[in-house]
Design a protein around this motif. Structure first.
Motif, short mmCIF file in Angstrom:
data_model
loop_
_atom_site.label_atom_id
_atom_site.label_comp_id
_atom_site.label_asym_id
_atom_site.label_seq_id
_atom_site.Cartn_x
_atom_site.Cartn_y
_atom_site.Cartn_z
N VAL A 90 0.84 -1.20 0.00
CA VAL A 90 0.00 0.00 0.00
C VAL A 90 0.88 1.26 0.00
N PHE A 91 1.92 1.25 0.82
CA PHE A 91 2.82 2.40 0.88
C PHE A 91 3.53 2.61 -0.45
N ALA A 92 3.99 1.54 -1.09
CA ALA A 92 4.62 1.65 -2.40
C ALA A 92 3.64 2.24 -3.41
N GLY A 93 2.39 1.81 -3.35
CA GLY A 93 1.37 2.37 -4.23
C GLY A 93 1.14 3.85 -3.99
N GLN A 94 1.13 4.25 -2.72
CA GLN A 94 0.96 5.66 -2.39
C GLN A 94 2.12 6.49 -2.95
N MET A 95 3.35 5.97 -2.81
CA MET A 95 4.50 6.70 -3.34
C MET A 95 4.46 6.76 -4.86
N PHE A 141 1.46 6.15 -13.92
CA PHE A 141 1.96 5.98 -12.55
C PHE A 141 0.86 6.29 -11.53
N THR A 142 0.08 7.34 -11.79
CA THR A 142 -0.98 7.72 -10.84
C THR A 142 -2.01 6.61 -10.72
N SER A 149 -2.31 0.87 -4.08
CA SER A 149 -2.51 1.34 -2.71
C SER A 149 -3.88 1.01 -2.14
N ARG A 150 -4.75 0.47 -2.95
CA ARG A 150 -6.08 0.08 -2.46
C ARG A 150 -5.99 -1.12 -1.55
#
Length: 157
Positions: A90-95, A141-142, A149-150
């Motif tokens: 999730v954190f990798a997805g947020q970044m 990327f977005t 991150s879901r």
């Protein structure tokens, strides 16, 4: 309260991603590949004076991305203290989402609206790079970061 803390962690990951995306842009495109500088479309680095002025603008850009990254790390520290850290995925997805948002905003403003520089200014401007950058590194990327991150279905139930 838990949702508010989760949002704080999400914002930290996105903010760190914005800052790190700026570092990748500045280091890879400005310094390693020499494809552009912050103002290379306005002031082509054809003389030592022009190169020096572009280098100052690049330095200010890097200082700004450092500050954004620092703020994100500080936010993440607060989330860690509150014990509300997300999973690594999730954190990798947020970044990744933050990196994509950086690319979208920077690409639209600097490349298209203000024409300060383009993805490939040096030795010449190649417009297709600007559009590919927005499509892949911006939108791609977005969206990929948002999907990554879901939380999985059934998570927390």
């Amino acid at each position: 309260m838990r949702n508010l803390l989760g949002e704080r962690t999400s914002r930290a990951g996105v903010v760190i991603g914005i800052g790190m995306g700026g570092f990748v842009d500045g280091i890879v495109l400005h310094q390693v590949l020499h494809w552009h500088n912050m103002g290379s479309a306005v002031l082509p680095p054809a003389t030592m004076e022009a190169m020096q002025r572009n280098m100052v603008w690049d330095g200010l850009f890097h200082a700004g991305t450092w500050l954004i990254t620092f703020v994100g790390v500080w936010m993440l520290y607060g989330a860690a203290a509150a014990r509300t850290l997300p999973t690594r995925r999730v954190f990798a997805g947020q970044m990744l989402m933050g990196w994509g948002l950086f690319n979208l905003v920077e690409g639209i403003i600097d490349h298209h609206l203000l024409n300060l520089h383009h993805v490939r200014d040096l030795p010449s401007h190649i417009p297709a790079y600007d559009w590919a950058f927005l499509a892949v590194a911006g939108v791609g990327f977005t969206v990929a970061g948002r999907l990554l991150s879901r939380k999985p279905r059934g998570w927390g139930t």
